[in-house]
Every structure is written in C-alpha cells, then in structure tokens.
Scaffold this active site. Structure first.
Site, short mmCIF file in Angstrom:
data_model
loop_
_atom_site.label_atom_id
_atom_site.label_comp_id
_atom_site.label_asym_id
_atom_site.label_seq_id
_atom_site.Cartn_x
_atom_site.Cartn_y
_atom_site.Cartn_z
N GLY A 58 -10.42 -0.53 -13.94
CA GLY A 58 -11.66 -1.32 -13.98
C GLY A 58 -12.78 -0.49 -13.37
O GLY A 58 -12.87 0.72 -13.63
N LEU A 59 -13.61 -1.11 -12.53
CA LEU A 59 -14.79 -0.42 -12.01
C LEU A 59 -14.43 0.68 -11.00
O LEU A 59 -13.88 0.39 -9.93
CB LEU A 59 -15.70 -1.43 -11.30
CG LEU A 59 -16.38 -2.48 -12.21
CD1 LEU A 59 -16.99 -3.59 -11.36
CD2 LEU A 59 -17.44 -1.83 -13.08
N VAL A 60 -14.73 1.91 -11.36
CA VAL A 60 -14.49 3.05 -10.47
C VAL A 60 -15.84 3.73 -10.26
O VAL A 60 -16.49 4.12 -11.24
CB VAL A 60 -13.54 4.09 -11.12
CG1 VAL A 60 -13.14 5.15 -10.10
CG2 VAL A 60 -12.31 3.43 -11.73
N GLY A 105 -15.46 12.90 -10.63
CA GLY A 105 -14.80 11.60 -10.72
C GLY A 105 -13.28 11.64 -10.67
O GLY A 105 -12.66 12.31 -9.84
N TYR A 142 -18.14 1.50 -26.74
CA TYR A 142 -17.30 2.09 -25.69
C TYR A 142 -15.94 1.37 -25.66
O TYR A 142 -14.89 2.02 -25.61
CB TYR A 142 -17.99 2.01 -24.32
CG TYR A 142 -17.12 2.53 -23.20
CD1 TYR A 142 -16.80 3.88 -23.12
CD2 TYR A 142 -16.58 1.67 -22.24
CE1 TYR A 142 -15.97 4.37 -22.10
CE2 TYR A 142 -15.76 2.14 -21.22
CZ TYR A 142 -15.45 3.49 -21.16
OH TYR A 142 -14.63 3.96 -20.16
N LYS A 166 -12.04 2.80 -26.23
CA LYS A 166 -10.94 2.68 -25.26
C LYS A 166 -9.80 1.84 -25.83
O LYS A 166 -8.64 2.05 -25.47
CB LYS A 166 -11.47 2.14 -23.92
CG LYS A 166 -12.35 3.18 -23.19
CD LYS A 166 -11.57 4.46 -22.86
CE LYS A 166 -12.36 5.50 -22.13
NZ LYS A 166 -11.57 6.67 -21.70
P1 NDP Z 1 -17.24 11.09 -14.66
O1 NDP Z 1 -18.50 11.05 -15.44
O2 NDP Z 1 -17.34 11.25 -13.20
O3 NDP Z 1 -16.27 12.23 -15.25
C1 NDP Z 1 -16.14 12.44 -16.62
C2 NDP Z 1 -15.48 13.78 -16.86
O4 NDP Z 1 -15.32 13.95 -18.28
C3 NDP Z 1 -16.32 14.94 -16.36
O5 NDP Z 1 -15.49 15.89 -15.74
C4 NDP Z 1 -16.92 15.52 -17.63
O6 NDP Z 1 -17.08 16.92 -17.48
C5 NDP Z 1 -15.83 15.22 -18.65
N1 NDP Z 1 -16.36 15.20 -20.01
C6 NDP Z 1 -17.20 14.28 -20.55
N2 NDP Z 1 -17.52 14.62 -21.80
C7 NDP Z 1 -16.85 15.78 -22.06
C8 NDP Z 1 -16.79 16.65 -23.19
N3 NDP Z 1 -17.45 16.38 -24.30
N4 NDP Z 1 -16.02 17.75 -23.11
C9 NDP Z 1 -15.34 18.02 -21.97
N5 NDP Z 1 -15.36 17.26 -20.88
C10 NDP Z 1 -16.12 16.15 -20.93
O7 NDP Z 1 -16.49 9.73 -15.02
P2 NDP Z 1 -15.03 9.19 -14.64
O8 NDP Z 1 -14.32 10.10 -13.75
O9 NDP Z 1 -15.21 7.80 -14.19
O10 NDP Z 1 -14.37 9.15 -16.08
C11 NDP Z 1 -13.13 9.76 -16.39
C12 NDP Z 1 -12.43 8.91 -17.43
O11 NDP Z 1 -12.14 7.63 -16.88
C13 NDP Z 1 -13.25 8.65 -18.69
O12 NDP Z 1 -12.39 8.75 -19.82
C14 NDP Z 1 -13.72 7.20 -18.49
O13 NDP Z 1 -13.95 6.56 -19.73
C15 NDP Z 1 -12.52 6.63 -17.78
N6 NDP Z 1 -12.77 5.41 -17.03
C16 NDP Z 1 -13.74 5.34 -16.07
C17 NDP Z 1 -13.95 4.16 -15.36
C18 NDP Z 1 -15.03 4.00 -14.37
O14 NDP Z 1 -15.37 2.85 -14.03
N7 NDP Z 1 -15.60 5.08 -13.84
C19 NDP Z 1 -13.08 3.00 -15.58
C20 NDP Z 1 -12.11 3.17 -16.62
C21 NDP Z 1 -11.94 4.35 -17.28
P3 NDP Z 1 -18.34 17.78 -17.97
O15 NDP Z 1 -19.55 16.87 -17.93
O16 NDP Z 1 -18.40 18.91 -17.02
O17 NDP Z 1 -17.97 18.20 -19.35
C1 8X3 Z 2 -15.11 1.85 -17.44
C2 8X3 Z 2 -14.94 0.46 -16.95
O1 8X3 Z 2 -15.80 -1.90 -17.23
O2 8X3 Z 2 -17.42 -0.15 -16.75
O3 8X3 Z 2 -14.20 2.12 -18.44
O4 8X3 Z 2 -16.40 -0.31 -18.93
S1 8X3 Z 2 -16.20 -0.52 -17.51
#
Ligand code: NDP
Ligand code: 8X3
Length: 256
Positions: free
Chosen positions: A184-186, A13, A153, A157
């Site tokens: 937002g939504l990614v 991600g 969640y 945040k």
């Molecule tokens: P992904 O699930 O694709 O990536 C999450 C990453 O976090 C992975 O690399 C995972 O690695 C790591 N991770 C999760 N738990 C742990 C842990 N306990 N220890 C170490 N590493 C951990 O999701 P995203 O890329 O979307 O998420 C990245 C960030 O962005 C998060 O904080 C998420 O809340 C935030 N976010 C995401 C949005 C979305 O819509 N996708 C929107 C807004 C914010 P591994 O599993 O290998 O440990």
């Molecule tokens: C991830 C965005 O809107 O799915 O932080 O919670 S949402």
C-alpha cells in the site's frame, strides 16, 4: 551463502532499500536504473560498508534493445542470477480517464508492464537452464483494487499481478519461485514522480498517517527470498496499519 540478486530500479525507494538489505546479508548485486550517479554512489557505499560486489547497469527498462544489451550477455558468472526483483516502476498523473495524458499512460504501460516483461524474458531462460531461481515482482495494492483517478496505473499493476500468476504456472516445472508483493502507501519518490516534481502534493499523500518505508518492504522481500528451498510465498499484501485498502485510510488531523 552468497546469492546473485538483480534489482531493477535500485536508485531510490524500495529498490534502494532492498539493495542495502541484500548487501547486509552478503549477497552480490546487479543494480539497475537510469540515474547513473545514484547507481555509482550506491555501489560505492555498499562496497565500502558491506564489502558487496556490485555490477551497476544504467539503462531504461522501456528500451528493449538496451535491456537485451545490458542483461543478455552478463560478464563472467554474473549470469547465475538467483533472485530477480522486478521493482522498476512508476505512476504518472492522477486524473479521470477523459482528462488523462496519453503520454503518461505510455510511460506507465511501457515501464510497469513491458519493461518488466523485457527484463523477465532476458533473465528467466538463465533460471530455466539452471532449474532454479526466484522472481519477485513488486506489484501494488493498486493491482488488487482500482481507485478513482488511478485507472491506468491500477491496470498496469493488475497486469503485474496477472503476470506473477502466469509466471508461476509457466515456471513451476523449472523449480523457479514467483512471489508477488503488493504494498500500500510507501513513502518514497513515488508520489513526487506521480505529481511531476510537486513535493507539496506528494507529501500530502502521506499526511496524517504513518506510511510504510522502503525498508519495511525490503524486509518483506528479503524474508520471502530467504525461506527454505521448498517454500514459496505466492502473494503478499502489505499496508500501513492506518490503511485498510486502496481507498480507505484513517488520518489524524493536526490541531492548529
Ligand atoms: P521510486 O520512485 O522511489 O523508485 C522507482 C525506481 O524505479 C527508481 O529506482 C527508478 O530509477 C526506477 N525506474 C522508473 N522508471 C524506470 C525506467 N523506465 N527504467 C529503469 N528504471 C526505472 O518509487 P518506489 O520505490 O516506491 O517504487 C518501486 C516500485 O514499487 C514501483 O514498481 C512502484 O509501482 C511500486 N509500488 C510503490 C508503492 C508506493 O506507495 N511507493 C506502493 C506499491 C507499489 P531511475 O529513475 O533512476 O530510472
Ligand atoms: C502505489 C500505491 O495506492 O499509491 O502502488 O497506488 S497507491
């Protein structure tokens, strides 16, 4: 100029996309995550394609001892960290509080809040000592507004949002920048994790609209990290065009 950039959660991600983006600008990287194979694959890929020097560290950010062990005594000059990207995080479950799973709450609180704190507590003193650095916290639009079924969640945040503001107050006198990024939504593995592997449910989250990608967020992170030394972007909210806030999206229905 080569900078040392630490990215937590680089195995997929947003974190993975950010690793690629910083590698392309000739920075050297400390990449973390729990999935060792993915870390190793990404490290080799970045070394081969961009000549990037990578230190890959496999640990769980919820484990305070592991955080201190891995990040507390970095080899050579790897401890001269210019940019810390606190990205590791997750949502687990989507339900009303009276039906929520306390184990899911623990995972979110322990990862999104406590994990971020453990990493920051280990790295920030190195920045304080050098009188410079940039901490970029990946929060969420869920840290600006609460939505139904997502209270825990969203609370984690909101905590990240508050921590970003608190860090800025605590670190301003040390010349450390703090940037809060609220997407937002990614479309990443985020919803697959939230729905515990249910890919159909996960893809429905993004149906009928064009979501953001990890690359979109990586672009913004990289921009914030590449401004002149005297400029600090405090807070960025980024949504797809079809998303107005946490609860309002416009979706096209697919005609049969
Ligand atoms: P992904 O699930 O694709 O990536 C999450 C990453 O976090 C992975 O690399 C995972 O690695 C790591 N991770 C999760 N738990 C742990 C842990 N306990 N220890 C170490 N590493 C951990 O999701 P995203 O890329 O979307 O998420 C990245 C960030 O962005 C998060 O904080 C998420 O809340 C935030 N976010 C995401 C949005 C979305 O819509 N996708 C929107 C807004 C914010 P591994 O599993 O290998 O440990
Ligand atoms: C991830 C965005 O809107 O799915 O932080 O919670 S949402």
């Amino acid at each position: 100029m080569e900078r040392t950039v630490l990215i937590t959660g680089a195995t997929s991600g947003i974190g993975e996309a950010a690793a690629v983006k910083f590698a392309q600008s000739s920075d050297r990287l400390i990449l973390t995550g729990r999935r060792k194979e993915r870390l190793d694959e990404l490290s080799s890929h970045l070394a081969d394609t961009c000549g990037t020097e990578v230190l890959a560290l496999c640990f769980d950010v919820r484990d305070r001892t592991a955080v201190e062990k891995n990040l507390g005594s970095l080899p050579g000059n790897w401890n001269q960290i210019d940019i810390l990207i606190n990205n590791a995080g997750l949502a687990v479950g989507l339900s009303h509080l009276d039906e929520g799973e306390p184990d899911d709450w623990d995972r979110m609180v322990d990862t999104n809040i406590k994990g971020l704190l453990y990493v920051t507590r280990t790295i920030a003193p190195l920045m304080v000592r050098r009188g410079s650095g940039h901490i970029i916290n990946i929060a969420s639009i869920a840290g600006k507004e609460v939505y139904e079924n997502g209270a825990v969640y969203c609370a984690t945040k909101h905590a990240v949002d508050a921590l970003s503001r608190g860090m800025r107050l605590d670190f301003v006198k040390h010349g450390i920048k703090v940037t809060n990024i609220a997407p937002g939504l990614v479309e990443t593995e985020f919803s697959i994790v939230r729905f515990k592997g249910n890919k159909e449910r996960a893809s429905a989250v993004y149906s009928g609209l064009e979501p953001l990608t990890g690359d979109d967020i990586a672009e913004v992170i990289h921009y914030c990290a590449s401004l002149p030394a005297h400029v600090c972007i405090n807070d960025v909210v980024i949504t797809p065009v079809a998303q107005a806030n946490s609860t309002t999206t416009i979706r096209k229905t697919i005609q049969p």
